[in-house]
Scaffold this active site. Structure first.
Site, PDB file in Angstrom:
ATOM      1  N   HIS A  65      49.071  44.988  39.304  1.00 16.33           N
ATOM      2  CA  HIS A  65      48.102  45.959  39.517  1.00 16.33           C
ATOM      3  C   HIS A  65      47.250  46.026  40.330  1.00 16.33           C
ATOM      4  CE1 HIS A  65      49.711  46.062  35.071  1.00 16.33           C
ATOM      5  NE2 HIS A  65      49.248  44.454  34.948  1.00 16.33           N
ATOM      6  N   HIS A  95      39.282  40.091  41.959  1.00 20.54           N
ATOM      7  CA  HIS A  95      40.810  41.332  42.841  1.00 20.54           C
ATOM      8  C   HIS A  95      39.525  42.482  42.866  1.00 20.54           C
ATOM      9  CE1 HIS A  95      39.597  41.876  38.430  1.00 20.54           C
ATOM     10  NE2 HIS A  95      39.693  43.275  38.819  1.00 20.54           N
ATOM     11  N   HIS A  97      39.934  47.006  43.600  1.00 20.44           N
ATOM     12  CA  HIS A  97      40.477  48.143  43.212  1.00 20.44           C
ATOM     13  C   HIS A  97      40.446  49.283  44.497  1.00 20.44           C
ATOM     14  CE1 HIS A  97      40.369  47.439  38.895  1.00 20.44           C
ATOM     15  NE2 HIS A  97      39.503  46.007  39.774  1.00 20.44           N
ATOM     16  N   HIS A 120      35.982  43.024  42.193  1.00 19.60           N
ATOM     17  CA  HIS A 120      35.204  42.260  40.666  1.00 19.60           C
ATOM     18  C   HIS A 120      35.546  40.898  40.398  1.00 19.60           C
ATOM     19  CE1 HIS A 120      36.662  46.896  38.776  1.00 19.60           C
ATOM     20  NE2 HIS A 120      34.972  46.431  39.459  1.00 19.60           N
ATOM     21  N   THR A 200      38.637  46.749  33.016  1.00 19.26           N
ATOM     22  CA  THR A 200      38.888  48.362  33.299  1.00 19.26           C
ATOM     23  C   THR A 200      40.939  48.845  33.614  1.00 19.26           C
ATOM     24  OG1 THR A 200      38.800  47.927  35.435  1.00 19.26           O
ATOM     25  CG2 THR A 200      37.035  48.328  34.473  1.00 19.26           C
ATOM     26  N   THR A 201      40.767  47.597  33.048  1.00 17.46           N
ATOM     27  CA  THR A 201      42.680  47.837  32.865  1.00 17.46           C
ATOM     28  C   THR A 201      42.731  47.017  31.127  1.00 17.46           C
ATOM     29  OG1 THR A 201      42.848  44.865  33.286  1.00 17.46           O
ATOM     30  CG2 THR A 201      42.687  46.281  34.979  1.00 17.46           C
TER      31      THR A 201
HETATM   32  N1  LIG Z   1      39.449  44.693  36.165  1.00 22.44           N
HETATM   33  S1  LIG Z   1      38.473  43.573  35.343  1.00 22.44           S
HETATM   34  O1  LIG Z   1      37.729  44.226  34.132  1.00 22.44           O
HETATM   35  O2  LIG Z   1      37.276  42.921  36.249  1.00 22.44           O
HETATM   36  C1  LIG Z   1      39.407  42.998  34.741  1.00 22.44           C
HETATM   37  C2  LIG Z   1      39.122  41.594  34.180  1.00 22.44           C
HETATM   38  C3  LIG Z   1      39.896  40.967  33.714  1.00 22.44           C
HETATM   39  C4  LIG Z   1      41.278  41.528  33.582  1.00 22.44           C
HETATM   40  C5  LIG Z   1      42.702  40.208  33.012  1.00 22.44           C
HETATM   41  O3  LIG Z   1      41.870  38.916  33.508  1.00 22.44           O
HETATM   42  N2  LIG Z   1      42.981  40.340  32.587  1.00 22.44           N
HETATM   43  C6  LIG Z   1      43.714  41.815  32.044  1.00 22.44           C
HETATM   44  C7  LIG Z   1      44.346  42.051  32.859  1.00 22.44           C
HETATM   45  C8  LIG Z   1      45.723  41.344  33.472  1.00 22.44           C
HETATM   46  C9  LIG Z   1      47.061  41.688  33.272  1.00 22.44           C
HETATM   47  C10 LIG Z   1      48.016  40.728  33.757  1.00 22.44           C
HETATM   48  O4  LIG Z   1      49.186  40.690  34.768  1.00 22.44           O
HETATM   49  C11 LIG Z   1      47.363  39.094  33.494  1.00 22.44           C
HETATM   50  O5  LIG Z   1      48.322  38.283  33.807  1.00 22.44           O
HETATM   51  C12 LIG Z   1      46.021  38.985  33.285  1.00 22.44           C
HETATM   52  C13 LIG Z   1      45.560  39.980  32.538  1.00 22.44           C
HETATM   53  C14 LIG Z   1      43.582  39.398  32.062  1.00 22.44           C
HETATM   54  C15 LIG Z   1      44.358  39.477  30.284  1.00 22.44           C
HETATM   55  C16 LIG Z   1      45.608  39.425  29.924  1.00 22.44           C
HETATM   56  C17 LIG Z   1      45.468  39.552  28.256  1.00 22.44           C
HETATM   57  C18 LIG Z   1      44.047  39.047  28.028  1.00 22.44           C
HETATM   58  C19 LIG Z   1      43.250  39.631  28.882  1.00 22.44           C
HETATM   59  C20 LIG Z   1      43.149  39.049  29.417  1.00 22.44           C
HETATM   60  C21 LIG Z   1      41.394  42.347  34.330  1.00 22.44           C
HETATM   61  C22 LIG Z   1      40.433  43.514  34.658  1.00 22.44           C
HETATM   62 ZN   LIG Z   2      38.641  45.468  38.210  1.00 20.39          ZN
END
Ligand SMILES: NS(=O)(=O)c1ccc(C(=O)N2CCc3cc(O)c(O)cc3[C@@H]2c2ccccc2)cc1
Ligand SMILES: [Zn+2]
Length: 262
Positions: A65, A95, A97, A120, A200-201
């Protein structure tokens, strides 16, 4: 869209996420369009303090992602505090975007204006919660510092990251990335907007205190181009899909207040 097979394409992108993650239509979703004139100047909002001097970066990875730099978060060695936060929040990862060639890719917009990219820095409330995963589902569990990137001159320190991207080209790749201090990615002014929002994901948890810095950092087109050499797809997949436009568009404000530091 099966399981957590979500992405940024036509079929599995932001408009489809609500099918697996109904909170996508919730009341505190992110990102949002920030309208500076409508933000509330709150003089009780103190400065943001980022104490990153003893941070320990571990690795850089492509999770399919985005590109993510993870940090040791087993103690309070690198925290953000002050501003809207009641206590220190531990740095877990950062990370980015971004958009496609010549297109913008920030998540938050400012009076409808998009920036080329958005960084972020993700922190969690280790005073109230035992783990990041637990904090990530709590309304005051996470604090994300959002920093806009605009194109112009080369960014002196971003090279450390962009020079490592060839090692994490494919989804699922990870490599050591030690000694990186993200304070070199902060702009000179820490003036910010703040509001209550979400990841946001997916899983789009409504657990984020957003702190979006007003001043962008400047990076070159060439440096941005290196982000677009990453792939959404894994080495073993036959499809090669360029990682770009990995941003969620602004979501309804739903009556929320955006506050502004002075
Ligand atoms: N864009 S953002 O809002 O700053 C953001 C913050 C944290 C996370 C994050 O840590 N995530 C969500 C997506 C994700 C995807 C993966 O492949 C992974 O291994 C971990 C995560 C984590 C996450 C997953 C489940 C629960 C909480 C966070 C993602 C995005
Ligand atoms: Zn982000």
């Amino acid at each position: 869209m099966t399981g957590n097979q979500w992405g940024y394409g036509k079929e599995d992108g932001p408009s489809a996420w609500h099918r697996s993650y109904p909170v996508a239509k919730g009341s505190r979703q992110s990102p949002i369009d920030i309208i500076p004139e409508q933000a509330f100047h709150d003089n009780s909002l103190g400065p943001i303090i980022a104490n990153y001097d003893h941070c320990t970066s571990i690795n850089i990875s492509n999770n399919g992602h985005s590109v993510v730099v993870e940090f040791v978060d087993s103690d309070n060695r690198s925290v953000i505090q002050g501003g809207p936060l009641d206590n220190p929040y531990r740095l877990k990862q950062f990370h980015f975007h971004w958009g496609g060639k010549g297109c913008d890719g920030s998540e938050h917009t400012v009076a409808g204006y998009s920036y080329a990219s958005e960084l972020h820095l993700v922190h969690w409330n280790a005073v109230k919660y035992k783990t990041f995963a637990e904090a990530a589902t709590a309304p005051d569990g996470l604090a994300v510092l959002g920093i806009f990137l605009k194109t112009g001159d080369d960014h002196r320190w971003l090279h450390t990251i962009t020079d490592a991207l060839y090692m994490v080209k494919y989804k699922g790749s990870v490599t050591d990335f030690r000694g990186f201090n993200p304070k070199c990615l902060l702009p000179s002014s820490l003036h910010y907007w703040t509001y209550l929002g979400s990841l946001t994901t997916p899983p789009l948890h409504e657990s984020v205190v957003w702190i979006v810095l007003k001043q962008p950092i400047v990076v070159s087109d060439k440096q941005m181009g290196k982000f677009r050499t990453l792939l959404f797809t894994g080495e073993e997949e036959e499809e090669r899909i360029r990682m770009e436009n990995n941003f969620r568009p602004p979501q309804p404000l739903q009556g929320r207040k955006v506050r502004s530091s002075n």
